[in-house]
Design an enzyme around this catalytic site. Sequence first.
Site, short mmCIF file in Angstrom:
data_model
loop_
_atom_site.label_atom_id
_atom_site.label_comp_id
_atom_site.label_asym_id
_atom_site.label_seq_id
_atom_site.Cartn_x
_atom_site.Cartn_y
_atom_site.Cartn_z
N SER A 1 43.05 47.98 48.38
CA SER A 1 43.18 46.43 49.25
C SER A 1 41.98 46.71 49.98
O SER A 1 41.30 47.71 50.38
CB SER A 1 44.23 46.51 50.63
OG SER A 1 44.12 45.44 51.51
N TYR B 1 49.14 51.49 57.08
CA TYR B 1 48.74 49.95 55.58
C TYR B 1 47.43 50.82 55.16
O TYR B 1 46.82 51.50 53.85
CB TYR B 1 48.26 49.35 55.71
CG TYR B 1 48.54 48.27 54.13
CD1 TYR B 1 49.48 47.84 53.37
CD2 TYR B 1 47.20 47.79 54.07
CE1 TYR B 1 49.33 46.92 52.21
CE2 TYR B 1 46.71 46.60 53.30
CZ TYR B 1 48.17 46.76 52.13
OH TYR B 1 47.83 46.19 50.99
P1 NAD Z 1 54.46 42.26 47.77
O1 NAD Z 1 55.64 42.45 48.92
O2 NAD Z 1 55.26 40.84 46.88
O3 NAD Z 1 55.08 42.45 46.29
C1 NAD Z 1 54.83 44.41 46.47
C2 NAD Z 1 56.35 44.84 45.10
O4 NAD Z 1 56.82 46.45 45.60
C3 NAD Z 1 57.81 44.54 45.51
O5 NAD Z 1 58.87 44.04 44.10
C4 NAD Z 1 58.49 45.50 45.96
O6 NAD Z 1 59.95 45.46 45.72
C5 NAD Z 1 58.30 46.60 45.12
N1 NAD Z 1 58.00 48.00 45.88
C6 NAD Z 1 57.85 48.13 47.46
N2 NAD Z 1 58.45 49.72 48.66
C7 NAD Z 1 58.54 49.95 46.60
C8 NAD Z 1 59.13 51.43 46.58
N3 NAD Z 1 59.17 52.34 47.35
N4 NAD Z 1 59.26 51.42 44.93
C9 NAD Z 1 59.09 50.60 43.69
N5 NAD Z 1 58.45 49.71 44.32
C10 NAD Z 1 58.20 49.38 45.49
O7 NAD Z 1 53.31 42.82 47.69
P2 NAD Z 1 51.74 41.93 47.01
O8 NAD Z 1 51.23 41.65 48.27
O9 NAD Z 1 52.17 41.36 45.21
O10 NAD Z 1 51.30 43.46 46.26
C11 NAD Z 1 51.04 44.46 45.55
C12 NAD Z 1 50.10 45.23 45.88
O11 NAD Z 1 48.49 44.51 46.09
C13 NAD Z 1 50.76 46.01 46.82
O12 NAD Z 1 49.70 47.47 46.41
C14 NAD Z 1 49.33 45.45 48.01
O13 NAD Z 1 48.98 46.86 49.00
C15 NAD Z 1 48.66 45.00 47.40
N6 NAD Z 1 47.51 44.39 48.35
C16 NAD Z 1 48.01 42.75 48.30
C17 NAD Z 1 47.00 41.89 48.32
C18 NAD Z 1 47.84 41.06 49.21
O14 NAD Z 1 47.01 39.67 50.25
N7 NAD Z 1 48.86 40.56 48.84
C19 NAD Z 1 45.81 42.43 48.55
C20 NAD Z 1 45.25 44.00 48.65
C21 NAD Z 1 46.21 44.44 47.74
C1 4PL Z 2 41.74 40.52 53.93
O1 4PL Z 2 45.94 43.98 51.23
O2 4PL Z 2 43.33 42.25 51.84
C2 4PL Z 2 45.13 40.52 54.65
C3 4PL Z 2 47.51 41.90 53.85
N1 4PL Z 2 44.12 40.46 54.28
O3 4PL Z 2 47.30 43.44 52.32
C4 4PL Z 2 46.37 42.96 52.26
C5 4PL Z 2 43.79 41.12 53.45
C6 4PL Z 2 46.56 41.48 54.06
C7 4PL Z 2 44.03 42.04 53.43
C8 4PL Z 2 44.81 42.16 53.09
#
Ligand code: NAD
Ligand code: 4PL
Length: 247
Positions: free
Chosen positions: A140, A153
């Site tokens: 992230s 996180y």
């Molecule tokens: P989300 O919450 O929409 O989806 C996450 C998924 O992971 C869900 O389907 C959930 O059931 C599953 N999950 C959670 N715990 C689990 C476990 N113990 N075992 C198996 N599955 C599990 O999240 P997202 O926003 O799509 O994020 C996806 C990835 O992207 C994550 O690694 C998150 O940290 C990263 N990320 C997200 C953002 C953002 O802004 N959305 C930004 C940077 C990084």
């Molecule tokens: C810029 O990884 O990258 C909020 C929530 N804002 O999870 C993230 C920023 C979130 C991010 C993320």
Amino acid sequence: MGKLDGQTILVTGAAQGIGKAIAARLAKDGATVVVADINADGGAEAAAEIGNGALAIQCDISDADSVAALFDAIEAQAGTVDTLVNNASIVPFIAWDEVDLAHWNTIIATNLTGTFMATRQATDRMRAKGVQGRVINISSNTIFAGTPNMAAYVAAKAGVVGLTRALATELGQYGIAINAVTPGLIESAGVKASPHNEAFEFVEMLQALKGKGQPEHIADVVAFLASDDARWITGQTLNVDAGMIRH
Ligand code: NAD
Ligand code: 4PL
């Protein structure tokens, strides 16, 4: 002819959000995708929607036995994993004063130890089969920005980058490459349902390119990193956030 034809690719946390978009994009490029998620119904629905032979296997990535069972099931149903995408994570919104040891342990177990356990399983099996595979870790851009309300996180996601850098050296001798992607704020299902949804205006102000980050922005980059075009890249962290951070 897809650029990922013949690959078996495991995407963790692929029932929704960024993981689901990654799984769909990789399947479109020809991969047989395994959707692994703690949410069994959501995973099954995503796999059915994605098609191209995608299969769903329930797994809690923070549980060692569950992760081992996942890889046994994949080996039996789809062969050795060629590319692992470590995407499953909890995305919390929690003030520092509320971050107690229980929260810390939960976040580290899923977001960092889960990536360790899946990577251990995948790369041990690649080496046993002589598969010159790939690992792609979803970190992230909060590790660069120091984003508030998610300290555990951010620590876990920085750990993922450390692991990526260390393993590139240790696994390079087997032809296995490992890279990380650092998305900025993305309008995923999880973010939409959380207080992070209020941050888009502020984040867009910091972005060089304007607009709302979408799961497909990340999926397209992961498809490149999984493809032969990325064969000379390992140990790297690719920041994908419309230029919010320059590092
Ligand atoms: P989300 O919450 O929409 O989806 C996450 C998924 O992971 C869900 O389907 C959930 O059931 C599953 N999950 C959670 N715990 C689990 C476990 N113990 N075992 C198996 N599955 C599990 O999240 P997202 O926003 O799509 O994020 C996806 C990835 O992207 C994550 O690694 C998150 O940290 C990263 N990320 C997200 C953002 C953002 O802004 N959305 C930004 C940077 C990084
Ligand atoms: C810029 O990884 O990258 C909020 C929530 N804002 O999870 C993230 C920023 C979130 C991010 C993320």
